[in-house]
Design a protein around this motif. Structure first.
Motif, PDB file in Angstrom:
ATOM      1  N   GLU A  13      23.924  54.685  -8.627  1.00  0.00           N
ATOM      2  CA  GLU A  13      23.967  53.230  -8.797  1.00  0.00           C
ATOM      3  C   GLU A  13      22.567  52.685  -9.070  1.00  0.00           C
ATOM      4  N   LEU A  14      21.572  53.165  -8.322  1.00  0.00           N
ATOM      5  CA  LEU A  14      20.193  52.728  -8.522  1.00  0.00           C
ATOM      6  C   LEU A  14      19.704  53.097  -9.919  1.00  0.00           C
ATOM      7  N   TYR A  15      20.042  54.295 -10.354  1.00  0.00           N
ATOM      8  CA  TYR A  15      19.685  54.744 -11.706  1.00  0.00           C
ATOM      9  C   TYR A  15      20.266  53.790 -12.747  1.00  0.00           C
ATOM     10  N   ASN A  16      21.526  53.451 -12.607  1.00  0.00           N
ATOM     11  CA  ASN A  16      22.186  52.572 -13.572  1.00  0.00           C
ATOM     12  C   ASN A  16      21.584  51.163 -13.559  1.00  0.00           C
ATOM     13  N   ILE A  17      21.199  50.692 -12.379  1.00  0.00           N
ATOM     14  CA  ILE A  17      20.563  49.370 -12.287  1.00  0.00           C
ATOM     15  C   ILE A  17      19.250  49.361 -13.059  1.00  0.00           C
ATOM     16  N   ILE A  18      18.420  50.373 -12.821  1.00  0.00           N
ATOM     17  CA  ILE A  18      17.116  50.456 -13.479  1.00  0.00           C
ATOM     18  C   ILE A  18      17.282  50.576 -14.992  1.00  0.00           C
ATOM     19  N   SER A  38      11.900  52.728  -5.081  1.00  0.00           N
ATOM     20  CA  SER A  38      11.516  53.039  -3.709  1.00  0.00           C
ATOM     21  C   SER A  38      12.718  53.497  -2.887  1.00  0.00           C
ATOM     22  N   GLU A  39      13.835  52.805  -3.048  1.00  0.00           N
ATOM     23  CA  GLU A  39      15.036  53.184  -2.309  1.00  0.00           C
ATOM     24  C   GLU A  39      15.537  54.552  -2.763  1.00  0.00           C
ATOM     25  N   MET A  40      15.476  54.808  -4.064  1.00  0.00           N
ATOM     26  CA  MET A  40      15.884  56.111  -4.578  1.00  0.00           C
ATOM     27  C   MET A  40      15.035  57.223  -3.974  1.00  0.00           C
ATOM     28  N   ALA A  41      13.729  56.998  -3.923  1.00  0.00           N
ATOM     29  CA  ALA A  41      12.821  57.995  -3.359  1.00  0.00           C
ATOM     30  C   ALA A  41      13.144  58.262  -1.891  1.00  0.00           C
ATOM     31  N   GLU A  42      13.421  57.203  -1.146  1.00  0.00           N
ATOM     32  CA  GLU A  42      13.734  57.362   0.283  1.00  0.00           C
ATOM     33  C   GLU A  42      15.002  58.192   0.456  1.00  0.00           C
ATOM     34  N   LEU A  55      19.148  71.421  -3.742  1.00  0.00           N
ATOM     35  CA  LEU A  55      17.974  71.485  -4.611  1.00  0.00           C
ATOM     36  C   LEU A  55      18.320  71.087  -6.039  1.00  0.00           C
ATOM     37  N   GLU A  56      19.489  71.473  -6.509  1.00  0.00           N
ATOM     38  CA  GLU A  56      19.898  71.122  -7.867  1.00  0.00           C
ATOM     39  C   GLU A  56      20.184  69.630  -8.006  1.00  0.00           C
ATOM     40  N   GLU A  57      20.457  68.963  -6.912  1.00  0.00           N
ATOM     41  CA  GLU A  57      20.625  67.510  -6.934  1.00  0.00           C
ATOM     42  C   GLU A  57      19.293  66.788  -6.725  1.00  0.00           C
ATOM     43  N   THR A  58      18.380  67.430  -6.011  1.00  0.00           N
ATOM     44  CA  THR A  58      17.073  66.846  -5.727  1.00  0.00           C
ATOM     45  C   THR A  58      16.172  66.823  -6.956  1.00  0.00           C
ATOM     46  N   ILE A  59      16.148  67.927  -7.690  1.00  0.00           N
ATOM     47  CA  ILE A  59      15.208  68.092  -8.797  1.00  0.00           C
ATOM     48  C   ILE A  59      15.356  67.011  -9.867  1.00  0.00           C
ATOM     49  N   PRO A  60      16.550  66.741 -10.399  1.00  0.00           N
ATOM     50  CA  PRO A  60      16.630  65.688 -11.430  1.00  0.00           C
ATOM     51  C   PRO A  60      16.278  64.296 -10.917  1.00  0.00           C
ATOM     52  N   ALA A  61      16.574  64.021  -9.646  1.00  0.00           N
ATOM     53  CA  ALA A  61      16.238  62.707  -9.082  1.00  0.00           C
ATOM     54  C   ALA A  61      14.723  62.548  -8.955  1.00  0.00           C
ATOM     55  N   LEU A  62      14.034  63.589  -8.473  1.00  0.00           N
ATOM     56  CA  LEU A  62      12.574  63.524  -8.387  1.00  0.00           C
ATOM     57  C   LEU A  62      11.945  63.481  -9.771  1.00  0.00           C
TER      58      LEU A  62
END
Length: 218
Positions: A13-18, A38-42, A55-62
């Protein structure tokens, strides 16, 4: 523990907002997107087990966070996420084999991490080298390190105050004031306003025009 479904849904949702705020595909986020980033990072950096799925979910978000802040010319922020991103890659490599596409992404991450760390001042990035050592051949590490450092030397100089916590704590407020005060979309007007508003917060900031006297800006 792995990501909770509600966390994954909120990150999406945060990705889509941005992304919805962008005027075009290649536009950078703005100060208005900082709370969402900031919220995404948290959410992404909450302590979790280093299993393959997590890890496979973490990597694309980071990766998204590092690229967002790099596009915003906030290397002082992106460097905070390159380190856990590289660590996630090396942990995942212990659990499953990396194909050529995976390795290309890993190498690109290291290259851009070094580039971001050298954005303001020369940095040997010994801690980043230590992270990827053993996961990348030493010769390849040296190639990427040298290439990224040389690439940065050809760029204009930027004020290292931008990587301080004092600057990062107020820059969104400053960007908002600039957005409301500017009359034309020229870099010199933007820099003059930025200098003025940062000084109001007790921060002395030098513009690229001041730091690069031999370069013409318009």
């Amino acid at each position: 523990m792995p990501f909770l479904q509600e966390d994954l849904e909120r990150i999406a949702e945060l990705y889509n907002i941005i992304e919805s705020h962008k005027e075009h595909e290649y536009a950078s986020p703005t100060y208005m997107d900082s709370p969402y980033l900031s919220e995404m990072a948290e959410l992404v950096l909450r302590r979790r087990d280093n299993d393959i799925e997590t890890l496979e979910e973490t990597i694309p978000a980071l990766w998204y966070l590092t690229q967002a802040y790099d596009k915003m010319c906030r290397a002082g922020m992106s460097v905070k996420y390159y380190t856990p991103l590289l660590q996630a890659h090396t942990e995942l490599m212990k659990l499953r084999e990396y194909d050529s596409e995976d390795m290309e992404g890993f190498e690109n991450c290291f290259y851009l991490a070094v580039k971001a760390r050298n954005y303001y001042e020369p940095d040997d990035c010994s801690d980043l080298v230590a992270i990827v050592s053993g996961s990348l051949p030493d010769e390849r590490i040296c190639e990427l390190l040298f290439s990224a450092q040389e690439n940065r030397r050809g760029f204009i100089k930027n004020d290292p105050v931008e990587k301080t916590e004092e600057y990062l704590a107020v820059i969104d407020k400053v960007e908002e004031k600039i957005d409301k005060a500017k009359q034309m979309n020229f870099c010199l007007e933007y820099w003059n306003l930025k200098t003025q508003f940062l000084f109001e917060h007790g921060i002395l900031w030098r513009s690229p025009a001041q730091l690069n006297p031999g370069v013409m800006f318009d």
